[in-house]
Design a protein around this motif. Structure first.
Motif, PDB file in Angstrom:
ATOM      1  N   ILE A 112       0.647  -1.298  -0.071  1.00 32.82           N
ATOM      2  CA  ILE A 112       0.243  -0.037   0.015  1.00 32.82           C
ATOM      3  C   ILE A 112       0.819   1.262   0.072  1.00 32.82           C
ATOM      4  CG2 ILE A 112      -1.882   1.462   1.115  1.00 32.82           C
ATOM      5  CD1 ILE A 112      -2.582  -1.532   2.544  1.00 32.82           C
ATOM      6  N   ARG A 153      -0.365  -7.856  -5.465  1.00 34.17           N
ATOM      7  CA  ARG A 153      -1.200  -6.658  -5.277  1.00 34.17           C
ATOM      8  C   ARG A 153      -0.412  -5.525  -4.753  1.00 34.17           C
ATOM      9  NH1 ARG A 153      -4.023  -9.940  -0.425  1.00 34.17           N
ATOM     10  NH2 ARG A 153      -5.459  -8.019  -0.403  1.00 34.17           N
ATOM     11  N   SER A 154      -1.121  -4.342  -5.617  1.00 38.40           N
ATOM     12  CA  SER A 154      -0.476  -3.155  -5.031  1.00 38.40           C
ATOM     13  C   SER A 154      -1.542  -2.066  -5.280  1.00 38.40           C
ATOM     14  CB  SER A 154       0.662  -2.811  -6.050  1.00 38.40           C
ATOM     15  OG  SER A 154       0.348  -2.696  -7.359  1.00 38.40           O
ATOM     16  N   TRP A 155      -1.322  -0.966  -4.311  1.00 38.09           N
ATOM     17  CA  TRP A 155      -2.448  -0.161  -4.062  1.00 38.09           C
ATOM     18  C   TRP A 155      -1.872   1.179  -4.078  1.00 38.09           C
ATOM     19  CZ3 TRP A 155      -6.973  -1.230  -0.012  1.00 38.09           C
ATOM     20  CH2 TRP A 155      -7.938   0.008  -0.225  1.00 38.09           C
ATOM     21  N   ARG A 192      -4.750  -1.090  -7.379  1.00 35.78           N
ATOM     22  CA  ARG A 192      -5.732  -0.247  -7.200  1.00 35.78           C
ATOM     23  C   ARG A 192      -5.071   1.206  -7.256  1.00 35.78           C
ATOM     24  NH1 ARG A 192      -9.706  -2.284  -2.395  1.00 35.78           N
ATOM     25  NH2 ARG A 192     -10.546  -0.501  -2.839  1.00 35.78           N
ATOM     26  N   MET A 215      -8.474   7.023   2.425  1.00 32.06           N
ATOM     27  CA  MET A 215      -8.047   6.045   3.404  1.00 32.06           C
ATOM     28  C   MET A 215      -9.103   5.835   4.200  1.00 32.06           C
ATOM     29  SD  MET A 215      -4.059   7.067   4.286  1.00 32.06           S
ATOM     30  CE  MET A 215      -4.133   5.804   5.775  1.00 32.06           C
ATOM     31  N   LEU A 261      -8.363  -1.752   3.660  1.00 29.51           N
ATOM     32  CA  LEU A 261      -6.958  -1.283   4.221  1.00 29.51           C
ATOM     33  C   LEU A 261      -6.665  -2.111   5.220  1.00 29.51           C
ATOM     34  CD1 LEU A 261      -6.514   2.760   3.926  1.00 29.51           C
ATOM     35  CD2 LEU A 261      -5.006   0.982   2.902  1.00 29.51           C
ATOM     36  N   TRP A 294      -6.317  -5.565   4.268  1.00 30.45           N
ATOM     37  CA  TRP A 294      -5.010  -5.802   3.459  1.00 30.45           C
ATOM     38  C   TRP A 294      -3.580  -5.749   4.456  1.00 30.45           C
ATOM     39  CZ3 TRP A 294      -2.984  -4.040  -1.821  1.00 30.45           C
ATOM     40  CH2 TRP A 294      -4.075  -4.366  -2.800  1.00 30.45           C
ATOM     41  N   ALA A 298       0.277  -6.732   4.525  1.00 33.17           N
ATOM     42  CA  ALA A 298       0.749  -5.936   3.670  1.00 33.17           C
ATOM     43  C   ALA A 298       1.705  -4.873   4.102  1.00 33.17           C
ATOM     44  CB  ALA A 298      -0.519  -4.968   3.093  1.00 33.17           C
ATOM     45  N   PHE A 340       2.958  -0.907   4.438  1.00 34.39           N
ATOM     46  CA  PHE A 340       2.417   0.312   4.146  1.00 34.39           C
ATOM     47  C   PHE A 340       3.609   1.454   3.966  1.00 34.39           C
ATOM     48  CE2 PHE A 340       0.332   4.264   5.342  1.00 34.39           C
ATOM     49  CZ  PHE A 340      -0.929   4.052   5.025  1.00 34.39           C
TER      50      PHE A 340
END
Length: 519
Positions: free
Chosen positions: A376, A402-404, A433, A452, A459, A462, A467, A469
């Protein structure tokens, strides 16, 4: 794996190399087992040497940008001087001082650094507290401690271009700067930063020399013992942010008592002291009676520090180059247009100006080793830089994990940095995302922390799934707001109390899963 013993003795148990311990921890545990089992004739286990155990990680409870200065100082009560000095800092590890909060404090406490005004985010409050702490402490024997290591000189690089990323109707001027690293050149990894030598604006140098009533070709001897012309000296010295010693020198040289008194107020950091946000030219114009000898003035000025920029490129995708995302600082004060020293140089004068020196600053800001780990990224404005590096690396390596990304700025039409590139990565799956916040495109301002909050449930999910951050950008406001938003998410989605949310954030950081590159 078992240790080898003399015949007749059973093998000693030991910690496997693939056990989840560091090298030092495994060595300590193996030593403990050897002491416990390795002397069967003894009635008690062998004693471990006092220095064998790894040092526990020191806790810095004040190292939290959400705390106010008085709260931080209370948490540091009774601690050594270096830790109380650290508590006085802004706790952002932004690097603008040339250190981190801890290392700047230690340099001050040990006498390796004499300048007390380097913490830009902490501003006058930090400077006052630092001066107070140092004044109350016993005299520091600077000769008894090692000198601070010199900055690496670096290798020559060339600025190839500095093209605008914002449109002409934007309130900002953000440039995509491309630097040729040379052959063989510097090497770096995504997340690293680059130190660059910069030069003062020639027009500012000329105006400063004129205010002194001096000639550019006058030869002066600097603090480093080198002879230079005045123009050459002002090119390599910091004339944009004079230090206390320069103010002291000007005050002592002032022929008018009112000028001397005003300069003393500036030294003491009094609120309302004028001129505020001054450079050397401002001081010379405001206090025309303050004219010390040129050599003394030159020796009072600090060297012009290298500027540190987050790298916005990938060595896999952009071989032999470093890309930067630089916002040119522009201001109008006292009827004079000002440009940031580094950003003005890179944006307008570096292209075609010959080589400059550069060095790479390696970073903790790294992608997870496992590409399947969710990431993230929160990077509004020029904070997009390291995330462009991350995503370019993943794209070049064919990683679709997976990346946001949360990105924000003022207006979508004029300030959507790297819009086409980001949308391309979103289309091909490199970026999973993308949430954007353009603060001035509607009546109520919307920032990344609001996006957010809107995505709080996802969030939290994840983060519970491991994840990492990341936050990059403005230290004064954005980073604090994002940190506060993350805590609220832990409370609303995770059911944590305020104290538990704070502890969760600390634990996340210690696991290397909450990483910040702020300035």
């Amino acid at each position: 794996m078992n240790a080898v013993l003399p015949p007749g003795l059973p093998p000693l148990p030991s910690i496997p190399e693939n056990a989840p311990f560091s090298l030092e921890q495994r060595a300590w545990l193996n030593g403990f087992l050897a002491g416990l089992y390795g002397n069967p004739g003894a009635t008690t286990p062998m004693t471990l040497s006092p220095g064998a155990a790894p040092e526990p990680e020191e806790d810095f409870p004040w190292h939290d940008p959400a705390l106010e200065l008085d709260e931080r100082m209370k948490l540091a009560e009774g601690k050594p001087l270096k830790r109380r000095l650290m508590a006085a800092m802004a706790q952002l590890d932004c690097g603008q001082c040339g250190y981190l909060c801890q290392t700047y404090s230690e340099a001050l406490a040990e006498g390796r650094e004499a300048t007390t005004t380097l913490c830009v985010p902490g501003a006058k409050a930090t400077s006052r507290m630092v001066k107070q702490l140092l004044a109350e402490a016993p005299a520091i024997a600077a000769s008894a401690v090692p000198k601070a290591p010199a900055e690496p000189e670096g290798v020559p690089v060339t600025v190839l271009s500095a093209e605008p990323l914002t449109t002409p109707d934007s309130a900002k001027d953000v440039r995509h700067v491309v630097i040729d690293l040379g052959v063989p050149g510097l090497t770096y990894l995504p997340g690293d930063s680059i130190n660059l030598t910069v030069h003062n604006d020639p027009a500012l140098i000329q105006a400063t020399i004129a205010a002194l009533g001096a000639k550019p070709e006058t030869v002066v001897t600097g603090a480093d013992g080198k002879d230079r012309t005045l123009a050459e000296a002002f090119d390599v010295l910091d004339i944009a942010r004079p230090l206390d010693r320069t103010l002291d020198l000007l005050a002592g040289a002032a022929a008018y008592p009112a000028h001397a008194a005003a300069l003393r107020k500036l030294v003491e950091g009094d609120d309302g002291a004028e001129p505020d946000g001054f450079d050397l030219l401002d001081l010379l114009q405001a206090f025309p009676s303050a004219r010390p000898p040129l050599g003394d003035l030159v020796r009072s000025l600090p060297p012009l520090r290298k500027r540190l920029y987050s790298i916005a490129s990938s060595p896999l995708a952009h071989a032999g180059q470093v890309h930067l995302c630089v916002s040119v600082v522009k201001d109008m004060r006292r009827s004079r247009a000002r440009l940031g020293v580094g950003s003005g140089f890179l944006g307008f004068r570096a292209v075609g100006g010959g080589s400059i020196l550069a060095s790479i600053q390696t970073s903790h800001f790294r992608l997870p080793d496992d590409p399947k780990t969710p990431v993230i990224m929160v990077g509004p404005g020029t904070g997009i830089a390291p995330f462009r590096s991350f995503l370019a690396e993943r794209s070049a390596a064919g990683i679709k994990g997976r990346s946001w990304l949360f990105f924000g700025d003022q207006h979508e039409a004029s300030d959507f940095l790297y819009r086409d590139t980001l949308r391309g990565w979103l289309s091909d799956g490199t970026l999973g995302r993308l949430d954007v916040a353009f603060s001035r495109d509607q009546a109520a301002k919307v920032y990344v922390q609001h996006r957010m909050a809107e995505q709080a449930a996802d969030l939290w999910r994840w983060l519970q799934e491991g994840a990492h951050f990341y936050v990059c950008g403005d230290a004064m406001r954005m980073a604090r707001d994002v940190d506060a938003a993350l805590r609220r998410i832990a409370m609303t989605e995770g059911g944590l109390s305020e104290d538990q949310a704070r502890e969760w954030i600390v634990a996340l950081a210690r696991q290397g899963r909450y990483l910040r590159d702020i300035y």
